[in-house]
Scaffold this motif. Structure first.
Motif, PDB file in Angstrom:
ATOM      1  N   ALA A  67       0.848  -1.267   0.035  1.00  0.00           N
ATOM      2  CA  ALA A  67       0.111  -0.046  -0.067  1.00  0.00           C
ATOM      3  C   ALA A  67       0.874   1.023   0.053  1.00  0.00           C
ATOM      4  N   VAL A  68       1.839   1.381   1.051  1.00  0.00           N
ATOM      5  CA  VAL A  68       2.758   2.317   1.204  1.00  0.00           C
ATOM      6  C   VAL A  68       3.582   2.571  -0.146  1.00  0.00           C
ATOM      7  N   GLY A  69       4.211   1.295  -0.762  1.00  0.00           N
ATOM      8  CA  GLY A  69       4.800   1.529  -1.909  1.00  0.00           C
ATOM      9  C   GLY A  69       4.097   2.091  -3.045  1.00  0.00           C
ATOM     10  N   ALA A  70       2.812   1.297  -3.229  1.00  0.00           N
ATOM     11  CA  ALA A  70       2.054   1.646  -4.548  1.00  0.00           C
ATOM     12  C   ALA A  70       1.923   3.342  -4.361  1.00  0.00           C
ATOM     13  N   PHE A  71       1.632   3.751  -3.180  1.00  0.00           N
ATOM     14  CA  PHE A  71       1.410   5.084  -2.910  1.00  0.00           C
ATOM     15  C   PHE A  71       2.376   5.905  -3.539  1.00  0.00           C
ATOM     16  N   VAL A  72       3.857   5.602  -3.108  1.00  0.00           N
ATOM     17  CA  VAL A  72       4.996   6.464  -3.366  1.00  0.00           C
ATOM     18  C   VAL A  72       5.005   6.274  -4.963  1.00  0.00           C
ATOM     19  N   VAL A  73       4.929   4.956  -5.545  1.00  0.00           N
ATOM     20  CA  VAL A  73       5.351   5.084  -6.971  1.00  0.00           C
ATOM     21  C   VAL A  73       4.196   5.784  -7.838  1.00  0.00           C
TER      22      VAL A  73
ATOM     23  N   MET B  97      -2.686  15.262   3.606  1.00  0.00           N
ATOM     24  CA  MET B  97      -3.526  14.397   4.302  1.00  0.00           C
ATOM     25  C   MET B  97      -2.886  12.958   3.720  1.00  0.00           C
ATOM     26  N   ARG B  98      -2.341  12.828   2.288  1.00  0.00           N
ATOM     27  CA  ARG B  98      -2.183  11.610   1.835  1.00  0.00           C
ATOM     28  C   ARG B  98      -0.802  11.000   2.486  1.00  0.00           C
ATOM     29  N   VAL B  99       0.039  12.119   2.750  1.00  0.00           N
ATOM     30  CA  VAL B  99       1.292  11.653   3.316  1.00  0.00           C
ATOM     31  C   VAL B  99       1.010  11.333   4.830  1.00  0.00           C
ATOM     32  N   VAL B 100       0.078  11.983   5.621  1.00  0.00           N
ATOM     33  CA  VAL B 100      -0.141  11.610   7.046  1.00  0.00           C
ATOM     34  C   VAL B 100      -0.681  10.275   7.024  1.00  0.00           C
TER      35      VAL B 100
ATOM     36  N   LEU C  17       1.959   7.511   6.721  1.00  0.00           N
ATOM     37  CA  LEU C  17       2.768   7.558   7.606  1.00  0.00           C
ATOM     38  C   LEU C  17       2.092   6.897   8.746  1.00  0.00           C
ATOM     39  N   LEU C  18       0.686   6.919   8.945  1.00  0.00           N
ATOM     40  CA  LEU C  18      -0.058   6.086   9.663  1.00  0.00           C
ATOM     41  C   LEU C  18       0.143   4.705   9.608  1.00  0.00           C
ATOM     42  N   VAL C  19      -0.037   4.429   8.271  1.00  0.00           N
ATOM     43  CA  VAL C  19       0.039   2.819   7.971  1.00  0.00           C
ATOM     44  C   VAL C  19       1.481   2.400   8.241  1.00  0.00           C
ATOM     45  N   VAL C  20       2.448   2.884   7.802  1.00  0.00           N
ATOM     46  CA  VAL C  20       3.618   2.731   8.320  1.00  0.00           C
ATOM     47  C   VAL C  20       4.085   2.830   9.999  1.00  0.00           C
ATOM     48  N   THR C  21       3.437   3.775  10.649  1.00  0.00           N
ATOM     49  CA  THR C  21       3.419   3.516  12.030  1.00  0.00           C
ATOM     50  C   THR C  21       2.623   2.169  12.464  1.00  0.00           C
TER      51      THR C  21
END
Length: 109
Positions: free
Chosen positions: A67-73, A85-88, A91-95
């Motif tokens: 999920a986070v990787g797909a967001f970054v890509v 908001m998308r970055v937050v 970051l919540l997912v990573v946390t």
């Protein structure tokens, strides 16, 4: 070794998600075939990781990496919007992934 398999499986999930987008709903042959191939590798590695990691832990970490990787890509390669908001949210997912990994019972049977 299970954590290595899981990390690589998550990276392949990012790759297959990218190719799925490029397949335009599986209407383009080569991106569609790439999606299926990378998906197969990702699932195979996930299954190897699940031999020794709890299912819940392995699946949550795998989907989180994807999920986070797909967001970054999406932002870097596809020009998707990058908002606070998308970055937050990412970051919540990573946390959540870190907490999940550190929680008792999160690393073995």
């Amino acid at each position: 070794m299970a954590w290595v398999y899981l990390l690589i499986a998550g990276l392949f999930e990012i790759v297959w998600a990218y190719f799925m987008k490029q397949s335009e709903g599986f209407t383009r042959l080569w991106p569609s075939l790439a999606t299926l191939a990378f998906m197969g590798v990702s699932f195979a590695l996930l299954s190897l990781a699940m031999k020794s990691l709890p299912m819940g832990t392995a699946y949550v970490i795998w989907t989180g990496i994807g999920a986070v990787g797909a967001f970054v890509v999406g932002v870097v390669l596809l020009g998707e919007s990058l908002t606070v908001m998308r970055v937050v949210a990412a970051l919540l997912v990573v946390t959540g992934l870190v907490i999940f990994r550190l929680a008792p019972g999160g690393s073995s049977h």
